[in-house]
Design an enzyme around this catalytic site. Structure first.
Site, PDB file in Angstrom:
ATOM      1  N   ARG A  35       0.813  -1.141  -0.024  1.00 15.70           N
ATOM      2  CA  ARG A  35       0.017  -0.155   0.153  1.00 15.70           C
ATOM      3  C   ARG A  35       0.805   1.197  -0.018  1.00 15.70           C
ATOM      4  O   ARG A  35       2.079   1.272   0.205  1.00 15.70           O
ATOM      5  CB  ARG A  35      -0.917   0.268   1.119  1.00 15.70           C
ATOM      6  CG  ARG A  35      -0.238  -0.170   2.545  1.00 15.70           C
ATOM      7  CD  ARG A  35      -0.964  -0.237   3.820  1.00 15.70           C
ATOM      8  NE  ARG A  35      -0.327  -0.359   5.086  1.00 15.70           N
ATOM      9  CZ  ARG A  35      -1.049  -0.943   6.098  1.00 15.70           C
ATOM     10  NH1 ARG A  35      -2.079  -1.071   6.245  1.00 15.70           N
ATOM     11  NH2 ARG A  35      -0.237  -0.712   7.091  1.00 15.70           N
ATOM     12  N   TYR A  62      -9.143  35.412  -3.158  1.00 16.68           N
ATOM     13  CA  TYR A  62      -8.255  35.337  -1.980  1.00 16.68           C
ATOM     14  C   TYR A  62      -8.649  34.727  -0.729  1.00 16.68           C
ATOM     15  O   TYR A  62     -10.087  34.972  -0.494  1.00 16.68           O
ATOM     16  CB  TYR A  62      -7.346  36.250  -1.977  1.00 16.68           C
ATOM     17  CG  TYR A  62      -8.009  37.655  -1.301  1.00 16.68           C
ATOM     18  CD1 TYR A  62      -7.909  37.540   0.249  1.00 16.68           C
ATOM     19  CD2 TYR A  62      -8.929  38.360  -2.035  1.00 16.68           C
ATOM     20  CE1 TYR A  62      -8.509  38.707   1.072  1.00 16.68           C
ATOM     21  CE2 TYR A  62      -9.497  39.512  -1.115  1.00 16.68           C
ATOM     22  CZ  TYR A  62      -9.456  39.388   0.233  1.00 16.68           C
ATOM     23  OH  TYR A  62     -10.116  40.558   0.789  1.00 16.68           O
TER      24      TYR A  62
END
Length: 883
Positions: free
Chosen positions: A335, A847
């Site tokens: 994994r 932003y």
């Protein structure tokens, strides 16, 4: 519907159905690696089990019988057979890796008869009985819920009576005795007898693994890592490979790169004559993987070649479990390996530079939340001078932390809830300790290696961790001996997870130096992100820190935070208790001088970057004393009577400050306060401009709810600014915008945009006013709402996209309808939440602004949001030159 897949039928893209473990076993089988034969019971079967009142369906029972028969044909072994017994492991496997959180049973298929057959077939009686006692122990714990400690106590008593130091010293007779004692524990603890029928064992084991999805430790882990409850787990049934069958056998765990530092070098451990649980449990301290090269160079080289093939195939660092049975290598799992934040960034950068992945792929490999953990504290050099370490263990997870020692998960949790900093100290940890580990500043174990449960979980959580510290002796649940010194529950201990050293007492910490790999990584993120990242900063120190982390300026300066130093607070209180405008002139002048110095310092640091300053927001009563002692002290200092001050406090007290006299409403009542602030802003900007620094002030009015309100306040600010410019004969470009935090403002955003030069969402207040919740409710009833599923998450930590998000989207569309290039930002703390940033990117926010230490998190989250959306239609966004 097919509910069982053999490994040869699957691949790694079937994670949702086969779970991560099953999908990767299938992939390794397809690659031709030596994987013991087996099959996977799907997550769909788990869902059916849950909807069928936690009972296996008759269809699954039939499929299980057929699959077992096919596995017998594949392996040439027979289930429930004394001559050639087939034994299997039964392991969980969710789509998203949850190491150690659910259940595993090994050696399933053994009973009082097949154990004799295994002993005869292998000519190794001790091995057979060792397998049987392990099955009895695991099965009793997983299926019947008998505590592991119940079995461990029996083993410990026997080892102490025989003066054994290790499990390996247990003889065949000892193991036979333990098997009988373990079987007796089943009935002694009022459970059913151990089932002798292997088919019944398998059915009960599959049931238990499905049920383990809902065990407490798995729930805690999912909540901690944001894993959906609906995924369910698969079950993997696999022919046993026996690492405990002699000195030419063994088991281990290895990473293709160092999971602590990210170094491109094989990192792992193995144990001879052991099964996998011996490594991950920490019961025995393993050997480094490179020592396998000395004892079995051919196996080692085969292993090295195979894991390199796996890394190249998956294009990521792999965590591999393996077993050697009589000189034959088997792979039991691969994994993507858990890694520390430092290693995550190092590996991502290295893989790009090795040409294996792109910059965009690298950015997607690191969890934004890990970035804050990269700024791990270190112990202050001055504190360490002359300080001798008590002991040294393995540095499992970097960082430095101090706290009070606790020895159990329950006591650690209770201490944390009582407000203490906790260091969890144990012989070794198990999944049952998860709640104690979550609340601890550091985790320390006396046993176990770098791939033990404690080490893996500490790294995954970003906790400081030291394992395998042999100088630690746990004396009881209340005391521990470290070296020659005894510590009791509640005593202070300092832990350095970077060096593995332990120190008595509390040591102060400093922030770590910046990692050059992180700098390179964040530069890639800056290039890829659409949403710019600014900082919430009220002091030069905050702003300096934010700039070091890559902030593009200040998105929110909360001016009220500048008034709480003693001299300023005194003038603020003079201002508030003044009854007339004339009485307010002197304190206002003194505050203006102070504010101007504050703004000059911020503008100088900004060096032309945008600085958005919010005018006074909170209700005035927050600046006044509240208890009698403070009332008397303040009254004396201000030369007014206590009664006069008390009456003024009473007049200003707000029943519900969220809905009261605050924000722009103060400007309506006391316009001279806001006029003082904009005068200070203008004078500071002119002063810094005279020093050669370009400044364009951004002034933000809080709590606006209508066009007329915005126009009324703005007109007075503009008049005051024009007055300043007329006096100085120096005009200055500036912007006046508003904080969108009222639901009404979202509804009429098109109107407000007629007067506003920019919008900035205050998500905290907008959430409070939309839900009718207070931020303080996060500590009262909100946890119950989340626990009962009435809320998916705390809306003050991650945006409520359906409600608050819908209002934001409405405001963005309305504002941009009026002004196509209207700059729009977010300045609440949700500006630093990765999940929220995905939404902000999608609705066209320009932003976000967040606390300094969240800036790197937001930068990476912005890049990931943009990468995810790269092939989707984009929303209209403003020209990015203003904010």
């Amino acid at each position: 519907m097919k509910q069982i897949y053999f490994f040869a039928e699957g691949n790694r893209d079937m994670r949702a159905l086969l779970g991560g473990k099953g999908a990767n076993l299938a992939e390794m089988t397809g690659l031709g690696l030596p994987v013991p034969s087996g099959f996977t019971v799907t997550t769909d079967a788990c869902h059916q089990y849950q909807t069928n009142n936690n009972n296996m369906t008759s269809q699954l029972e039939e499929e299980l019988k057929d699959a077992l028969q096919h596995l017998e044909e594949q392996t040439g072994k027979l289930f429930d057979n004394t001559a050639n017994p087939l034994l299997v492991s039964v392991r969980s496997g969710a789509a998203i890796s949850m190491p150690g959180m659910m259940d595993t049973i090994l050696n399933l298929g053994l009973n009082d008869q097949t154990v004799l057959g295994l002993a005869k077939q292998t000519n190794n009686e001790r091995f057979a009985w060792d397998c049987y006692r392990r099955l009895l122990q695991m099965f009793g714990n997983v299926v019947f819920g008998i505590p592991e400690k119940t079995f461990d106590n029996e083993m410990t008593k026997l080892k102490q009576a025989k003066h054994y130091q290790s499990d390996l010293e247990l003889t065949t007779a000892d193991l036979k005795q333990l098997a009988q004692q373990f079987k007796a524990l089943y009935t002694a603890t009022e459970h059913k007898a151990f089932p002798q029928n292997p088919h019944e064992q398998l059915q009960l084991a599959v049931d238990a693994v499905f049920s383990s999805w809902q065990n407490n430790r798995a729930k805690v882990y999912r909540k901690l890592h944001g894993i959906p409850e609906t995924l369910g787990t698969a079950v993997n049934v696999q022919m046993m490979a026996f690492g405990n069958s002699g000195q030419d056998s063994g088991t281990g765990v290895a990473f293709t790169r160092n999971p602590v530092t990210g170094e491109a070098k094989l990192f792992g451990e193995f144990l001879k004559n052991a099964q996998g649980e011996d490594v991950v449990s920490g019961l025995r301290t393993p050997q480094p993987i490179h020592e396998l090269a000395d004892s079995d160079p051919e196996i080692y080289q085969q292993f090295v070649d195979s894991v390199q093939e796996l890394e190249n195939h998956y294009r990521d660092m792999q965590d591999v479990e393996f077993t050697i049975e009589h000189g034959k290598l088997y792979f039991l799992q691969t994994r993507n390996g858990k890694r520390t934040p430092k290693a995550a960034v190092q590996i991502a950068v290295d893989l790009v530079e090795e040409g294996k992945i792109s910059e965009a792929e690298a950015l997607m490999r690191v969890d934004p939340e890990q970035i804050t953990q990269l700024l791990h504290p270190e112990f202050a050099v001055d504190d360490l001078k002359g300080k001798a370490a008590l002991a040294k263990g393995l540095p499992a997870s970097p960082g430095a932390a101090s706290g009070q020692i606790y020895f159990t998960a329950a006591s650690a949790k209770a201490a944390h809830e009582a407000g203490h900093q906790v260091v969890l100290v144990r012989q070794d940890t198990s999944p049952e300790d998860i709640e104690g580990m979550v609340v601890s500043e550091a985790i320390v174990t006396s046993r176990g290696g770098m791939t033990s449960h404690a080490a893996v979980v500490a790294r995954g959580m970003g906790k400081c961790g030291v394992v395998g510290c042999a100088a630690i002796t746990i004396e009881s649940d209340k005391s521990v001996k470290i070296g020659e010194q005894t510590f009791h529950e509640g005593d202070n201990l300092s832990v350095d997870g970077t060096t593995g050293k332990l120190y008595a007492g509390i040591l102060s910490t400093t922030k770590a130096a910046q990692d050059p790999n992180l700098q390179k990584f964040l530069q890639w993120a800056q290039k890829n992100g659409n949403v710019d990242v600014f900082a919430n900063a009220d002091t030069p120190a905050d702003f300096e820190q934010a700039l070091r982390f890559g902030a593009k300026g200040i998105g929110l300066t909360r001016t009220e935070h500048m008034f709480f130093k003693s001299e300023r607070l005194f003038q603020m209180r003079r201002l508030i208790i003044a009854r007339t405008a004339d009485d307010r002139i002197d304190p206002l002048n003194k505050l203006r001088e102070m504010q101007q110095k504050d703004f000059v310092a911020l503008y100088r640091l900004a060096e032309g970057k945008n600085v958005t300053i919010r005018l006074l927001d909170p209700p005035l009563h927050e600046f006044l004393p509240h208890d009698e002692v403070e009332l008397k002290e303040v009254a004396t200092a201000m030369n007014v009577s206590v009664d006069k001050l008390r009456n003024r406090v009473a007049e200003l007290k707000e029943v519900n400050p969220m809905l009261g006299h605050r924000g722009c409403r103060l400007a309506v009542t006391y316009p001279d306060i806001y006029e003082m602030q904009v005068t200070a802003i203008a004078n500071a900007a002119l002063q810094v401009r005279s020093e050669g620094i370009n400044v364009k002030p951004h002034i933000m009015i809080p709590l606006i709810g209508s066009l007329v309100e915005m126009r009324w306040v703005k007109d007075r600010l503009v008049a005051k600014l024009n007055e300043v410019f007329a006096t100085t004969k120096q005009p200055l470009h500036y912007q006046i915008g508003t904080m969108i935090e009222m639901p009404r403002a979202c509804l009429v955003a098109d109107q407000i945009a007629q007067e506003a030069d920019f919008f900035s969402f205050g998500t905290n207040d907008l959430t409070q006013l939309t839900y009718g919740f207070s931020r303080d409710d996060s500590g009262s009833f909100l946890p119950d709402y989340i626990e009962k599923g009435l809320l998916p998450a705390d809306p003050f930590k991650s945006l409520d996209q359906e409600g608050v998000g819908a209002l934001m989207k409405m405001a963005v569309n309305g504002g941009r309808k009026e002004k196509r290039s209207l700059p729009i930002g977010v300045c609440g703390e949700l500006g630093g939440d990765p999940e929220s940033i995905k939404f902000f990117d999608a609705i066209g926010i320009d932003y976000v602004s967040c606390s300094p230490y969240r800036v790197p998190v937001a930068v990476l989250a912005s890049a990931q949001a943009a990468i995810n959306r790269r092939h989707q239609p984009s929303f209209a966004k403003s020209t990015p030159t203003t904010h």
